[in-house]
Design a protein around this motif. Structure first.
Motif, PDB file in Angstrom:
ATOM      1  N   LYS A 124      14.382  -5.071   7.845  1.00  0.00           N
ATOM      2  CA  LYS A 124      15.680  -4.446   8.068  1.00  0.00           C
ATOM      3  C   LYS A 124      16.705  -5.051   7.109  1.00  0.00           C
ATOM      4  CE  LYS A 124      14.745  -3.783  12.935  1.00  0.00           C
ATOM      5  NZ  LYS A 124      15.070  -4.170  14.289  1.00  0.00           N
ATOM      6  N   ARG A 125      17.668  -4.264   6.740  1.00  0.00           N
ATOM      7  CA  ARG A 125      18.719  -4.719   5.826  1.00  0.00           C
ATOM      8  C   ARG A 125      19.531  -5.868   6.437  1.00  0.00           C
ATOM      9  NH1 ARG A 125      20.523  -1.351   1.514  1.00  0.00           N
ATOM     10  NH2 ARG A 125      19.234   0.207   2.530  1.00  0.00           N
ATOM     11  N   SER A 148      21.594  -6.813  -5.394  1.00  0.00           N
ATOM     12  CA  SER A 148      21.249  -5.426  -5.081  1.00  0.00           C
ATOM     13  C   SER A 148      20.279  -5.396  -3.910  1.00  0.00           C
ATOM     14  CB  SER A 148      20.613  -4.740  -6.297  1.00  0.00           C
ATOM     15  OG  SER A 148      19.361  -5.324  -6.580  1.00  0.00           O
ATOM     16  N   SER A 149      20.234  -4.232  -3.283  1.00  0.00           N
ATOM     17  CA  SER A 149      19.247  -4.005  -2.232  1.00  0.00           C
ATOM     18  C   SER A 149      18.829  -2.553  -2.305  1.00  0.00           C
ATOM     19  CB  SER A 149      19.826  -4.346  -0.858  1.00  0.00           C
ATOM     20  OG  SER A 149      20.811  -3.431  -0.501  1.00  0.00           O
ATOM     21  N   GLU A 150      17.552  -2.323  -2.078  1.00  0.00           N
ATOM     22  CA  GLU A 150      17.061  -0.956  -2.097  1.00  0.00           C
ATOM     23  C   GLU A 150      15.942  -0.807  -1.082  1.00  0.00           C
ATOM     24  OE1 GLU A 150      13.989  -0.030  -5.414  1.00  0.00           O
ATOM     25  OE2 GLU A 150      15.524  -1.303  -6.335  1.00  0.00           O
ATOM     26  N   SER A 151      15.796   0.360  -0.592  1.00  0.00           N
ATOM     27  CA  SER A 151      14.777   0.651   0.395  1.00  0.00           C
ATOM     28  C   SER A 151      13.497   1.048  -0.334  1.00  0.00           C
ATOM     29  CB  SER A 151      15.257   1.780   1.302  1.00  0.00           C
ATOM     30  OG  SER A 151      14.309   2.024   2.295  1.00  0.00           O
ATOM     31  N   THR A 152      12.395   0.404   0.022  1.00  0.00           N
ATOM     32  CA  THR A 152      11.106   0.699  -0.604  1.00  0.00           C
ATOM     33  C   THR A 152      10.049   0.860   0.477  1.00  0.00           C
ATOM     34  OG1 THR A 152      10.560  -1.637  -0.816  1.00  0.00           O
ATOM     35  CG2 THR A 152      11.625  -0.610  -2.697  1.00  0.00           C
ATOM     36  N   GLU A 153       8.906   1.366   0.077  1.00  0.00           N
ATOM     37  CA  GLU A 153       7.797   1.520   1.003  1.00  0.00           C
ATOM     38  C   GLU A 153       6.682   0.585   0.539  1.00  0.00           C
ATOM     39  OE1 GLU A 153       4.908   5.049   2.496  1.00  0.00           O
ATOM     40  OE2 GLU A 153       7.033   5.496   2.287  1.00  0.00           O
ATOM     41  N   VAL A 154       6.247  -0.289   1.435  1.00  0.00           N
ATOM     42  CA  VAL A 154       5.206  -1.257   1.120  1.00  0.00           C
ATOM     43  C   VAL A 154       4.112  -1.110   2.168  1.00  0.00           C
ATOM     44  CG1 VAL A 154       4.667  -3.706   0.839  1.00  0.00           C
ATOM     45  CG2 VAL A 154       6.892  -2.846   0.128  1.00  0.00           C
ATOM     46  N   ASN A 155       2.914  -0.747   1.722  1.00  0.00           N
ATOM     47  CA  ASN A 155       1.758  -0.573   2.608  1.00  0.00           C
ATOM     48  C   ASN A 155       2.080   0.386   3.758  1.00  0.00           C
ATOM     49  OD1 ASN A 155       0.240  -2.342   1.058  1.00  0.00           O
ATOM     50  ND2 ASN A 155       0.806  -4.106   2.309  1.00  0.00           N
ATOM     51  N   GLY A 156       2.777   1.420   3.471  1.00  0.00           N
ATOM     52  CA  GLY A 156       3.096   2.412   4.488  1.00  0.00           C
ATOM     53  C   GLY A 156       4.265   2.049   5.377  1.00  0.00           C
ATOM     54  N   GLU A 157       4.876   0.881   5.179  1.00  0.00           N
ATOM     55  CA  GLU A 157       6.029   0.451   5.990  1.00  0.00           C
ATOM     56  C   GLU A 157       7.298   0.576   5.162  1.00  0.00           C
ATOM     57  OE1 GLU A 157       6.038  -3.104   8.429  1.00  0.00           O
ATOM     58  OE2 GLU A 157       3.891  -3.298   8.052  1.00  0.00           O
ATOM     59  N   ARG A 158       8.367   0.935   5.818  1.00  0.00           N
ATOM     60  CA  ARG A 158       9.673   1.023   5.169  1.00  0.00           C
ATOM     61  C   ARG A 158      10.287  -0.372   5.166  1.00  0.00           C
ATOM     62  NH1 ARG A 158      11.501   4.912   2.337  1.00  0.00           N
ATOM     63  NH2 ARG A 158      13.702   5.350   2.423  1.00  0.00           N
TER      64      ARG A 158
END
Length: 170
Positions: A124-125, A148-158
């Motif tokens: 979570k941010r 900076s912060s960005e939302s990514t997908e890692v192994n199917g998780e947000r």
């Protein structure tokens, strides 16, 4: 003249166990004496070699080095400063700010500018913002900022990827 009667016990020969033990000890002595003499000779040879090497190293010529150029001296000073950087206290402070749900992806210290750049993954941010606050509370870190912060997908998780930067004070 009266007969004198000596009251003494008759002598006994040692038993077979005592004789066998005596023979074993005698054979062992006959084997160990030449072995000891051989080891003593080897020890004397090694001591002579050691003394010869010591005297040779004492009489070795002293090598005169060329004077160091100013550019090389500057590089040596810079390398010494990097070696003298207290990495262990810095890493200890970063570990104290660590939380179970955060994943450190990259840690890039810069000894010249006394900066450390970090890439952290959080579920979570808000966890990333909490990390920034914990890093600001560390006595050895100053000017902690979230680049900076960005939302990514890692192994199917947000997940949220955070780019942080902090200066250290040592």
């Amino acid at each position: 003249m009266p007969v004198l009667d000596f009251n003494h016990a008759a002598g006994r020969l040692p038993g077979p166990v005592a004789c066998a033990l005596g023979l074993i000890l005698l054979l062992l002595l006959l084997v160990l004496v030449p072995l000891y003499q051989h080891l003593n000779q080897q020890n004397q040879v090694l001591q002579q070699q050691w003394l010869a090497r010591q005297s040779a190293s004492r009489s070795a010529p002293v090598v005169q080095l060329a004077p160091i150029s100013p550019a090389l001296q500057a590089e040596l000073t810079q390398a010494q400063a990097q070696i003298a950087t207290p990495w262990l206290p810095l890493l200890h402070d970063l570990e104290r700010a660590q939380q179970a749900e955060l994943y450190w992806m990259q840690l890039a210290p810069d000894a010249k500018r006394k900066l450390v750049r970090m890439t952290v993954l959080a579920h979570k941010r808000q966890q990333g913002w909490a990390l920034v606050e914990r890093l600001r509370q560390q006595a050895s870190l100053a000017a902690v900022k979230l680049n900076s912060s960005e939302s990514t997908e890692v192994n199917g998780e947000r997940m949220t990827s955070l780019q942080l930067e902090a200066a250290w004070q040592f």
